[in-house]
Motif scaffolding. Sequence first.
Motif, PDB file in Angstrom:
ATOM      1  N   LEU A   1      44.817  43.780 -12.108  1.00 25.21           N
ATOM      2  CA  LEU A   1      43.547  43.832 -11.388  1.00 25.21           C
ATOM      3  C   LEU A   1      42.507  42.916 -12.031  1.00 25.21           C
ATOM      4  O   LEU A   1      41.319  42.966 -11.681  1.00 25.21           O
ATOM      5  CB  LEU A   1      43.019  45.267 -11.349  1.00 25.21           C
ATOM      6  CG  LEU A   1      43.903  46.315 -10.668  1.00 25.21           C
ATOM      7  CD1 LEU A   1      43.214  47.677 -10.657  1.00 25.21           C
ATOM      8  CD2 LEU A   1      44.277  45.891  -9.261  1.00 25.21           C
ATOM      9  N   ASP A   2      42.962  42.078 -12.965  1.00 27.71           N
ATOM     10  CA  ASP A   2      42.101  41.127 -13.665  1.00 27.71           C
ATOM     11  C   ASP A   2      41.069  41.812 -14.561  1.00 27.71           C
ATOM     12  O   ASP A   2      40.020  41.253 -14.877  1.00 27.71           O
ATOM     13  CB  ASP A   2      41.377  40.202 -12.670  1.00 27.71           C
ATOM     14  CG  ASP A   2      40.819  38.950 -13.344  1.00 27.71           C
ATOM     15  OD1 ASP A   2      41.439  38.483 -14.322  1.00 27.71           O
ATOM     16  OD2 ASP A   2      39.756  38.464 -12.908  1.00 27.71           O
ATOM     17  N   ALA A   3      41.366  43.052 -14.985  1.00 30.48           N
ATOM     18  CA  ALA A   3      40.518  43.742 -15.947  1.00 30.48           C
ATOM     19  C   ALA A   3      41.026  43.446 -17.357  1.00 30.48           C
ATOM     20  O   ALA A   3      42.103  42.868 -17.537  1.00 30.48           O
ATOM     21  CB  ALA A   3      40.533  45.243 -15.675  1.00 30.48           C
ATOM     22  N   SER A   4      40.245  43.858 -18.354  1.00 29.44           N
ATOM     23  CA  SER A   4      40.635  43.679 -19.756  1.00 29.44           C
ATOM     24  C   SER A   4      40.930  45.055 -20.348  1.00 29.44           C
ATOM     25  O   SER A   4      40.004  45.773 -20.774  1.00 29.44           O
ATOM     26  CB  SER A   4      39.518  42.996 -20.539  1.00 29.44           C
ATOM     27  OG  SER A   4      39.263  41.705 -20.026  1.00 29.44           O
ATOM     28  N   PRO A   5      42.198  45.471 -20.371  1.00 32.39           N
ATOM     29  CA  PRO A   5      42.522  46.815 -20.859  1.00 32.39           C
ATOM     30  C   PRO A   5      42.516  46.897 -22.379  1.00 32.39           C
ATOM     31  O   PRO A   5      42.831  45.926 -23.074  1.00 32.39           O
ATOM     32  CB  PRO A   5      43.936  47.040 -20.315  1.00 32.39           C
ATOM     33  CG  PRO A   5      44.525  45.666 -20.242  1.00 32.39           C
ATOM     34  CD  PRO A   5      43.385  44.757 -19.871  1.00 32.39           C
TER      35      PRO A   5
ATOM     36  N   THR B   1      41.641  58.051  -7.072  1.00 35.62           N
ATOM     37  CA  THR B   1      42.779  57.247  -6.611  1.00 35.62           C
ATOM     38  C   THR B   1      44.113  57.962  -6.717  1.00 35.62           C
ATOM     39  O   THR B   1      45.064  57.614  -6.015  1.00 35.62           O
ATOM     40  CB  THR B   1      42.881  55.950  -7.429  1.00 35.62           C
ATOM     41  OG1 THR B   1      43.113  56.291  -8.816  1.00 35.62           O
ATOM     42  CG2 THR B   1      41.624  55.110  -7.315  1.00 35.62           C
ATOM     43  N   ASN B   2      44.223  58.960  -7.637  1.00 38.44           N
ATOM     44  CA  ASN B   2      45.529  59.581  -7.947  1.00 38.44           C
ATOM     45  C   ASN B   2      46.560  58.481  -8.204  1.00 38.44           C
ATOM     46  O   ASN B   2      47.708  58.553  -7.765  1.00 38.44           O
ATOM     47  CB  ASN B   2      46.000  60.479  -6.795  1.00 38.44           C
ATOM     48  CG  ASN B   2      45.076  61.669  -6.593  1.00 38.44           C
ATOM     49  OD1 ASN B   2      44.339  62.069  -7.484  1.00 38.44           O
ATOM     50  ND2 ASN B   2      45.093  62.227  -5.399  1.00 38.44           N
ATOM     51  N   MET B   3      46.137  57.466  -8.948  1.00 34.07           N
ATOM     52  CA  MET B   3      46.934  56.249  -9.113  1.00 34.07           C
ATOM     53  C   MET B   3      48.164  56.443  -9.990  1.00 34.07           C
ATOM     54  O   MET B   3      49.130  55.697  -9.863  1.00 34.07           O
ATOM     55  CB  MET B   3      46.073  55.130  -9.693  1.00 34.07           C
ATOM     56  CG  MET B   3      45.424  55.467 -11.019  1.00 34.07           C
ATOM     57  SD  MET B   3      44.359  54.133 -11.632  1.00 34.07           S
ATOM     58  CE  MET B   3      45.564  52.949 -12.195  1.00 34.07           C
ATOM     59  N   ALA B   4      48.134  57.421 -10.874  1.00 33.94           N
ATOM     60  CA  ALA B   4      49.273  57.665 -11.767  1.00 33.94           C
ATOM     61  C   ALA B   4      49.172  59.106 -12.267  1.00 33.94           C
ATOM     62  O   ALA B   4      48.187  59.800 -11.994  1.00 33.94           O
ATOM     63  CB  ALA B   4      49.268  56.680 -12.935  1.00 33.94           C
TER      64      ALA B   4
ATOM     65  N   THR C   1      37.152  53.589 -17.708  1.00 38.39           N
ATOM     66  CA  THR C   1      38.435  54.077 -18.216  1.00 38.39           C
ATOM     67  C   THR C   1      39.261  54.649 -17.072  1.00 38.39           C
ATOM     68  O   THR C   1      38.736  54.965 -16.001  1.00 38.39           O
ATOM     69  CB  THR C   1      38.233  55.148 -19.304  1.00 38.39           C
ATOM     70  OG1 THR C   1      39.495  55.511 -19.877  1.00 38.39           O
ATOM     71  CG2 THR C   1      37.581  56.403 -18.735  1.00 38.39           C
ATOM     72  N   THR C   2      40.542  54.773 -17.289  1.00 35.23           N
ATOM     73  CA  THR C   2      41.425  55.480 -16.358  1.00 35.23           C
ATOM     74  C   THR C   2      41.894  56.749 -17.067  1.00 35.23           C
ATOM     75  O   THR C   2      42.562  56.676 -18.098  1.00 35.23           O
ATOM     76  CB  THR C   2      42.640  54.624 -15.962  1.00 35.23           C
ATOM     77  OG1 THR C   2      43.381  54.264 -17.132  1.00 35.23           O
ATOM     78  CG2 THR C   2      42.196  53.354 -15.264  1.00 35.23           C
TER      79      THR C   2
ATOM     80  N   THR D   1      50.976  51.806 -22.021  1.00 36.19           N
ATOM     81  CA  THR D   1      51.325  50.416 -21.697  1.00 36.19           C
ATOM     82  C   THR D   1      51.406  50.170 -20.193  1.00 36.19           C
ATOM     83  O   THR D   1      51.059  49.083 -19.728  1.00 36.19           O
ATOM     84  CB  THR D   1      52.666  50.044 -22.347  1.00 36.19           C
ATOM     85  OG1 THR D   1      53.664  51.003 -21.942  1.00 36.19           O
ATOM     86  CG2 THR D   1      52.560  50.048 -23.863  1.00 36.19           C
ATOM     87  N   THR D   2      51.859  51.164 -19.428  1.00 30.44           N
ATOM     88  CA  THR D   2      51.954  50.980 -17.978  1.00 30.44           C
ATOM     89  C   THR D   2      50.567  50.835 -17.363  1.00 30.44           C
ATOM     90  O   THR D   2      50.327  49.960 -16.518  1.00 30.44           O
ATOM     91  CB  THR D   2      52.703  52.156 -17.328  1.00 30.44           C
ATOM     92  OG1 THR D   2      53.978  52.309 -17.953  1.00 30.44           O
ATOM     93  CG2 THR D   2      52.905  51.915 -15.841  1.00 30.44           C
ATOM     94  N   ALA D   3      49.635  51.680 -17.787  1.00 32.01           N
ATOM     95  CA  ALA D   3      48.261  51.582 -17.299  1.00 32.01           C
ATOM     96  C   ALA D   3      47.638  50.261 -17.722  1.00 32.01           C
ATOM     97  O   ALA D   3      46.867  49.654 -16.966  1.00 32.01           O
ATOM     98  CB  ALA D   3      47.434  52.747 -17.823  1.00 32.01           C
ATOM     99  N   SER D   4      47.975  49.808 -18.913  1.00 34.75           N
ATOM    100  CA  SER D   4      47.462  48.525 -19.393  1.00 34.75           C
ATOM    101  C   SER D   4      47.925  47.385 -18.497  1.00 34.75           C
ATOM    102  O   SER D   4      47.139  46.512 -18.112  1.00 34.75           O
ATOM    103  CB  SER D   4      47.914  48.286 -20.838  1.00 34.75           C
ATOM    104  OG  SER D   4      47.444  47.042 -21.318  1.00 34.75           O
TER     105      SER D   4
END
Length: 358
Positions: A212-216, A258-261, A236-237, A203-206
């Motif tokens: 970012l205006d993407a559709s998860p 990115t090492n985003m999460a 995908t992430t 849910t956090t990634a979603s």
Amino acid sequence: MWRLPGPSGPKIKKTDISRGGQRMKMTRRGGLSAAVIALAGIVAASPAAAQEKIKLTFSTYWPTSYEYLYKPIEAFAEKVEKRTDGRVEIEIFHSAQLFGGKEEFGAVERGDVDMSAPLDIYHTGKVPALGVSSLPFMWASPAALQETLDAGLWDQGINQALAEHNMKVLNVAVGGPYQIYAKDFPVRQPADLSGKKIAVSGTTASKAMQLLDASPTTMSSGELYLALQRGTIDGTTRPLLTGLGRKLYEVLDHLTITNMAYFTTFLVINQDKWESLPADVQQVIQKAADERSADQLDRLQTFLDEAVTQFEDKGVDVHQPSAEQLRAFKDEMAPVYDWWTGEVDGAEKLIEFARENQ
């Protein structure tokens, strides 16, 4: 899989302590007969034989090919067996032989298995605070997250919540950073994801992708290959481990580091089983568990160093964003923190602790 050696020492038969069905007699001086003295000597000489053998069942859905996640579990089990001189055996069932990744939590809670090392984000429905590792750009590196974990991040409410699910947390280890994969387009700035269908695993990634205006869309890793191949999703992430393990390099073109999460794996044992173990065995298990996180971090860092090169060798365009480019992603995802604070009890305490301990 490790097997305990058979019980040592001679078996004591009834005929060893009696003759012809007659009771043993005391000596004239009131002492024990020679047979009883011999029996006492055998018992005194082999106290280990009298100790109960302990067998623990460990279930993990990690395949053995996910080495930096599986090998530390294997090493943990070997250490416990060696340090207890074979008194304790931990039998590992890998590759979801017993339970899948989303089933492990309940299996340990019920006592269907004794131990596991679940993936945190699979179980945020039961313990929402487990999603703390998914907060975007909280940690700059795997080592930074492990430092926060070692400082006691999970003692700020997560361990207590898991105890209510009949679990004793022995150790928490960083599992790896999330990156952005894309099929037909490079991702160098947040706007590149606008309108794209992106598969996520929590849910956090979603929420981050929505910002970012993407559709998860939530999707398991096993579904990604066909979804990318058929164009059901645009990207995908996921960690680098998933990209290599699932051969996503065959159906995508771009990878942005990115090492985003992050995600973590937590080594747990059923609380009832833990309380049934002798204190000396608990000490051995806990010490071996404490060593797992350092082992996993070392293996993870080696893997990350090699993984990027493997993607490049397979024809994937790998983009390493500048600090300025990463700042743009971070700024766009910042509202996730306000959302998460409103969703999770104790979130502010976890966020504050994480920022102060890395």
